[in-house]
Design a protein around this motif. Structure first.
Motif, PDB file in Angstrom:
ATOM      1  N   LEU A   1      -6.416   2.043   3.401  1.00 35.68           N
ATOM      2  CA  LEU A   1      -6.222   2.488   2.478  1.00 35.68           C
ATOM      3  C   LEU A   1      -6.893   4.042   2.465  1.00 35.68           C
ATOM      4  O   LEU A   1      -5.678   5.509   1.887  1.00 35.68           O
TER       5      LEU A   1
ATOM      6  N   ILE B   1      -2.274   3.733  -5.296  1.00 33.18           N
ATOM      7  CA  ILE B   1      -3.064   3.158  -5.182  1.00 33.18           C
ATOM      8  C   ILE B   1      -4.731   2.973  -5.190  1.00 33.18           C
ATOM      9  O   ILE B   1      -5.172   2.266  -4.803  1.00 33.18           O
TER      10      ILE B   1
ATOM     11  N   PHE C   1      -5.506  -0.633  -5.975  1.00 30.44           N
ATOM     12  CA  PHE C   1      -5.625  -1.701  -4.894  1.00 30.44           C
ATOM     13  C   PHE C   1      -7.060  -1.248  -4.483  1.00 30.44           C
ATOM     14  O   PHE C   1      -7.911  -1.900  -3.182  1.00 30.44           O
TER      15      PHE C   1
ATOM     16  N   PHE D   1       0.818  -1.353   0.013  1.00 29.93           N
ATOM     17  CA  PHE D   1      -0.274  -0.112  -0.042  1.00 29.93           C
ATOM     18  C   PHE D   1       0.767   0.980   0.027  1.00 29.93           C
ATOM     19  O   PHE D   1       0.899   2.338  -1.017  1.00 29.93           O
TER      20      PHE D   1
ATOM     21  N   GLN E   1      -8.994  -3.112   5.053  1.00 31.22           N
ATOM     22  CA  GLN E   1      -8.368  -2.711   4.109  1.00 31.22           C
ATOM     23  C   GLN E   1      -8.897  -1.961   3.559  1.00 31.22           C
ATOM     24  O   GLN E   1      -7.737  -0.934   3.566  1.00 31.22           O
TER      25      GLN E   1
END
Lengths: 269, 283
Positions: free
Chosen positions: B256, B237, B240, B84, B252
């Motif tokens: 983020l 990013i 993801f 990440f 998750q």
């Protein structure tokens, strides 16, 4: 029936713009405030209107302590003590009529004003004020499209629409040519004589101050330096007031003392 | 001495018919503003209705939103933190490179579009319209195009941001240039300076504060854009983010989101400091 200023002091961060200024103005007089740039002339008028407050001291008008007013009463006072500015301070993109109607704002709700719902009486007063300064033909034009002299006349009409008891004119002719200077000064004199409005006018031309004002107040570095009639304002007083070298003053003395302050200081305002 | 009000009202009564019109302008003057206000209001209500706006739907949605937030807690990267962080760094790099390239390319173009520099009206007008056209295409669409042109990855992202920013910058710059005072340029010309000297010494110092604060502002907003364009494969990013949302890995997702929030606010803080340091109080 007077305006009374008592030991008025205004300090900015490091500068003292007004330093214990006191004087009394009888109702109906036309008073010139003179002194070089930065002497505190603008600060004085702005403090009287309460546009920016003094650090200490009091302002009394007809026995009423003006320096303590707040909220609605304060706004009412500002409308009673009409300001006229060097740069006219009109709303450039609004038409002339609306600009003059702004002089009625203290008496009209914001909503009514924003919807252009001024009463017939307000419009009559504004129209007559415009007519009085000979600007009614321009009522529908944008203020910014007018010349400086015309804009200043509109600003005077706005002041008149406030039905003021006092007019505070801050260098009203400093950006005007000689002809417009005359028109504007004549108009101020006329408001003083016909309506009995007390007028305080900042001027940096000694000649104009002598020609129009009953009484002159000279400020130097924020302090009262002179208070008297035009006749009492001798060349040597002028020289001291403006801090000129004697030869400089000598060159400019005679029948027309163009007592301009040192020109490079003009920008420092 | 008569009062101001009575004198003025008396004067108003004696004015000619032209002036009386100013005093009684008639209700017709409210027709246009009133009509416009009515049409706008009607459109607003109509649009809300057509899009099925309803408090019931918002209320029901709130419940689902509550569930999702519940799934997000507590935030847990499930061991993906290094990946990440790397991707977030890539996102910031995409934003920075794209902004800088756009800002630099935009400057010469903005001169073409500024009325007071480009005296040829046709060139000036055409370049304005060109910028409007390029700006009209969102960064996300540029990203989709460049992914097909140069392949997946951050390079496509940089190109996407540079393209749309170049046009945006060019427009803002040229407007700032048009708002400058001619005096300084005239002063340079009067000393015998060349046209370039006028631009470099008369014009540039005036517009510099605007340019710098715009670049910093665009950089901030591009960091947010850069997270989005990752979703279409242009690096960073975003990939993801879309993957974890699709597969319902809400813990998750929250990691983020928190990471993006931190980075954006750090950039916000740093750029405010930078702006202040470069431009000073007057900016």
């Amino acid at each position: 029936m007077t305006l009374e200023v008592q030991s008025l002091t205004k300090r900015f961060e490091s500068v003292t713009a007004l330093d214990g200024v006191s004087f009394t103005v009888p109702t109906g007089s036309l008073i010139g405030v003179i002194g070089r740039s930065g002497a505190g002339k603008s600060t004085l008028l702005r403090a009287i209107n309460r546009l920016s407050d003094a650090t200490s001291g009091t302002i009394t008008f007809n026995g009423e302590n003006v320096s303590a007013l707040k909220g609605r009463e304060l706004r009412r006072w500002r409308s009673r003590a009409a300001m006229i500015f060097q740069q006219f301070n009109l709303a450039g993109r609004l038409d002339v009529m609306t600009n003059v109607l702004l002089g009625r704002l203290a008496r009209v709700s914001t909503l009514r004003a924003a919807l252009n719902l001024f009463s017939e009486e307000d419009r009559a007063i504004a129209t007559a004020a415009l007519d009085l300064v000979d600007m009614a033909d321009y009522a529908a034009q944008r203020a910014e499209s007018l010349s400086g002299g015309q804009q200043q006349r509109v600003a005077i009409a706005r002041a008149l629409a406030q039905e003021p008891e006092l007019i505070l004119a801050d260098e009203p002719v400093a950006s005007l040519d000689p002809r417009n200077t005359r028109i504007v000064m004549d108009t101020l004199q006329r408001l003083n004589r016909e309506f009995g409005i007390t007028v305080l006018v900042n001027l940096h031309s000694i000649d104009l101050a002598r020609a129009y004002c009953d009484r002159l107040i000279g400020l130097q570095a924020g302090r009262m330096f002179f208070d008297g009639t035009a006749a009492e304002l001798t060349d040597s007083v002028v020289r001291d007031l403006y801090g000129m070298e004697s030869d400089e003053a000598g060159a400019e003395s005679g029948p027309t003392v163009a007592a301009e302050p040192l020109p490079q200081l003009e920008m420092a305002k | 001495m008569a009062g101001i009000r009575s004198v003025l009202l008396d004067r108003a009564r004696r004015l000619g018919p032209e002036r009386q019109k100013l005093i009684r302008p008639g209700w017709q003057r409210h027709l246009l503003p009133g009509g416009v206000a009515f049409v706008m209001l009607a459109l607003f209500v109509y649009a809300l209705d057509r899009f099925g706006f309803g408090f019931a739907r918002i209320w029901n949605g709130l419940e689902r939103l509550g569930f999702i937030i519940g799934f997000m807690l507590p935030p847990d990267p499930k061991g993906n933190l290094p990946a990440f962080a790397w991707a977030l760094g890539e996102t910031v790099a995409i934003a920075l490179l794209g902004t800088l390239i756009g800002a630099i390319l935009a400057f010469p173009l903005s001169l073409l579009a500024a009325r007071n520099v480009m005296t040829n009206r046709i060139v000036q007008f055409m370049s304005r319209r060109l910028f409007d056209g390029v700006r009209g295409i969102d960064t996300l669409i540029w990203a989709l195009i460049y992914v097909n042109v140069v392949g997946l990855g951050p390079f496509a992202g940089v190109l996407a941001i540079a393209s749309s920013d170049m046009a945006g910058f060019a427009k803002v710059y040229s407007e700032a240039i048009e708002a400058t005072e001619r005096n300084a340029s005239e002063g340079v010309r009067s000393t015998g300076g060349r046209r370039w000297d006028e631009i470099a010494f008369g014009l540039l110092p005036q517009v510099m504060p605007v340019l710098i604060s715009q670049v910093l502002y665009f950089f901030e907003s591009n960091t947010r854009s850069a997270t989005i364009i990752g979703i279409v494969g242009a690096g960073g990013i975003g990939l993801f983010l879309s993957d974890t949302i699709r597969t319902g890995e809400w813990q998750q997702v929250s990691v983020l989101i928190l990471m993006i929030l931190v980075v954006v606010s750090v950039i916000d803080f740093v750029s405010a400091r930078l702006r202040f340091a470069i431009i000073g109080k007057r900016g």
